[in-house]
Design a protein around this motif. Structure first.
Motif, PDB file in Angstrom:
ATOM      1  N   LYS A   3       0.846  -1.206   0.000  1.00 18.71           N
ATOM      2  CA  LYS A   3       0.000   0.000   0.000  1.00 18.71           C
ATOM      3  C   LYS A   3       0.879   1.254   0.000  1.00 18.71           C
ATOM      4  CE  LYS A   3      -4.230   1.687   0.953  1.00 18.71           C
ATOM      5  NZ  LYS A   3      -5.523   1.179   0.622  1.00 18.71           N
ATOM      6  N   HIS A   4       1.915   1.248   0.819  1.00 17.25           N
ATOM      7  CA  HIS A   4       2.842   2.386   0.901  1.00 17.25           C
ATOM      8  C   HIS A   4       3.535   2.606  -0.445  1.00 17.25           C
ATOM      9  CE1 HIS A   4       5.832   5.117   2.469  1.00 17.25           C
ATOM     10  NE2 HIS A   4       6.798   4.306   2.112  1.00 17.25           N
ATOM     11  N   ILE A   5       4.006   1.538  -1.049  1.00 11.86           N
ATOM     12  CA  ILE A   5       4.691   1.659  -2.334  1.00 11.86           C
ATOM     13  C   ILE A   5       3.730   2.186  -3.397  1.00 11.86           C
ATOM     14  CG2 ILE A   5       5.765   0.362  -4.220  1.00 11.86           C
ATOM     15  CD1 ILE A   5       6.879  -1.531  -2.039  1.00 11.86           C
ATOM     16  N   MET A   6       2.514   1.643  -3.418  1.00 15.80           N
ATOM     17  CA  MET A   6       1.556   2.034  -4.455  1.00 15.80           C
ATOM     18  C   MET A   6       1.100   3.483  -4.308  1.00 15.80           C
ATOM     19  SD  MET A   6      -0.729  -1.464  -4.971  1.00 15.80           S
ATOM     20  CE  MET A   6      -2.124  -0.674  -4.307  1.00 15.80           C
ATOM     21  N   ASN A   7       0.964   3.963  -3.079  1.00 15.81           N
ATOM     22  CA  ASN A   7       0.381   5.282  -2.877  1.00 15.81           C
ATOM     23  C   ASN A   7       1.377   6.399  -2.592  1.00 15.81           C
ATOM     24  OD1 ASN A   7      -2.254   4.384  -3.249  1.00 15.81           O
ATOM     25  ND2 ASN A   7      -2.401   3.746  -1.130  1.00 15.81           N
TER      26      ASN A   7
ATOM     27  N   THR B 138      -3.415  -7.908   8.522  1.00 16.09           N
ATOM     28  CA  THR B 138      -3.744  -7.106   7.345  1.00 16.09           C
ATOM     29  C   THR B 138      -4.375  -5.779   7.760  1.00 16.09           C
ATOM     30  OG1 THR B 138      -4.043  -9.113   6.043  1.00 16.09           O
ATOM     31  CG2 THR B 138      -5.023  -7.100   5.169  1.00 16.09           C
ATOM     32  N   PHE B 139      -5.318  -5.844   8.680  1.00 17.13           N
ATOM     33  CA  PHE B 139      -5.932  -4.614   9.181  1.00 17.13           C
ATOM     34  C   PHE B 139      -4.905  -3.738   9.896  1.00 17.13           C
ATOM     35  CE2 PHE B 139     -10.064  -7.080   9.160  1.00 17.13           C
ATOM     36  CZ  PHE B 139     -10.618  -6.350   8.124  1.00 17.13           C
ATOM     37  N   LEU B 140      -3.987  -4.352  10.644  1.00 15.47           N
ATOM     38  CA  LEU B 140      -2.941  -3.592  11.330  1.00 15.47           C
ATOM     39  C   LEU B 140      -2.052  -2.867  10.324  1.00 15.47           C
ATOM     40  CD1 LEU B 140      -1.482  -2.843  13.969  1.00 15.47           C
ATOM     41  CD2 LEU B 140      -0.131  -4.938  13.679  1.00 15.47           C
TER      42      LEU B 140
ATOM     43  N   ILE C  50      -1.749   1.145  10.270  1.00 15.87           N
ATOM     44  CA  ILE C  50      -0.470   1.843  10.405  1.00 15.87           C
ATOM     45  C   ILE C  50      -0.205   2.710   9.191  1.00 15.87           C
ATOM     46  CG2 ILE C  50       2.036   1.484  10.459  1.00 15.87           C
ATOM     47  CD1 ILE C  50       1.482  -0.901  12.331  1.00 15.87           C
ATOM     48  N   TYR C  51      -0.521   2.211   8.016  1.00 18.57           N
ATOM     49  CA  TYR C  51      -0.346   3.011   6.814  1.00 18.57           C
ATOM     50  C   TYR C  51      -1.201   4.276   6.881  1.00 18.57           C
ATOM     51  CZ  TYR C  51      -0.942   4.950   2.264  1.00 18.57           C
ATOM     52  OH  TYR C  51      -1.007   5.852   1.233  1.00 18.57           O
ATOM     53  N   HIS C  52      -2.486   4.125   7.216  1.00 21.91           N
ATOM     54  CA  HIS C  52      -3.378   5.281   7.237  1.00 21.91           C
ATOM     55  C   HIS C  52      -3.016   6.252   8.363  1.00 21.91           C
ATOM     56  CE1 HIS C  52      -5.917   4.143   3.960  1.00 21.91           C
ATOM     57  NE2 HIS C  52      -6.091   2.937   4.472  1.00 21.91           N
ATOM     58  N   ARG C  53      -2.554   5.742   9.476  1.00 17.72           N
ATOM     59  CA  ARG C  53      -2.159   6.619  10.587  1.00 17.72           C
ATOM     60  C   ARG C  53      -0.949   7.450  10.199  1.00 17.72           C
ATOM     61  NH1 ARG C  53      -0.514   4.959  16.715  1.00 17.72           N
ATOM     62  NH2 ARG C  53      -0.565   7.065  17.526  1.00 17.72           N
ATOM     63  N   LYS C  54       0.001   6.818   9.552  1.00 14.78           N
ATOM     64  CA  LYS C  54       1.209   7.535   9.124  1.00 14.78           C
ATOM     65  C   LYS C  54       0.891   8.524   8.009  1.00 14.78           C
ATOM     66  CE  LYS C  54       5.940   6.963   7.828  1.00 14.78           C
ATOM     67  NZ  LYS C  54       7.116   6.283   8.264  1.00 14.78           N
ATOM     68  N   ALA C  55      -0.043   8.141   7.134  1.00 18.54           N
ATOM     69  CA  ALA C  55      -0.411   9.000   6.007  1.00 18.54           C
ATOM     70  C   ALA C  55      -1.212  10.218   6.451  1.00 18.54           C
ATOM     71  CB  ALA C  55      -1.199   8.204   4.985  1.00 18.54           C
ATOM     72  N   ALA C  56      -1.850  10.136   7.609  1.00 15.92           N
ATOM     73  CA  ALA C  56      -2.710  11.234   8.085  1.00 15.92           C
ATOM     74  C   ALA C  56      -1.921  12.382   8.657  1.00 15.92           C
ATOM     75  CB  ALA C  56      -3.667  10.705   9.143  1.00 15.92           C
TER      76      ALA C  56
END
Length: 124
Positions: free
Chosen positions: A51-55, A112-114, A118-124
């Protein structure tokens, strides 16, 4: 052709990591700790890193192929999961087999949810 090379290189790393974790975390009392660990780690890595790589990283899809298909594909193992479950059932360790199934399915979803969280928390 380069896609295949990236996948192969990442698969070599993922398969090697899987082997190392299997040696480092051998089965305890018939319970396949190593297989459970690699599958849970793979769920987390796939959801967070890919997800991190793609976004977030402006890079070709080759890295997603390498990490997702290559590394995570070679790291995780459904065949060992199925075989380990059958070994527990055949050894009349039904309780451990059920625990292994629950930890694998629920744990995989939780990891998977974690990774997503973590991705969304860091992205926010």
């Amino acid at each position: 052709m380069l896609d295949y090379l990236v996948i192969a290189l990442c698969a070599f790393i993922g398969g090697s990591a899987r082997y190392w974790l299997g040696v480092f975390l051998p089965a305890a009392g018939g319970f396949p700790i190593g297989t459970l660990a690699v599958n849970l780690i793979g769920c987390f890595i796939f959801s967070w890193v890919v997800k991190h790589i793609m976004n977030d990283i402006d890079i070709s899809g080759r890295l997603v192929l390498g990490v997702g298909v290559g590394f995570c594909g070679a790291l995780t193992t459904f065949s060992s999961f199925a075989l380990d479950t059958m070994k527990l059932v055949q050894a009349d360790q039904i309780g451990l087999a059920f625990l292994y199934l629950v930890l694998s399915f629920v744990g995989g979803l939780a990891m998977t949810f974690l990774g997503e969280a973590i991705y969304h928390r860091k992205a926010a």
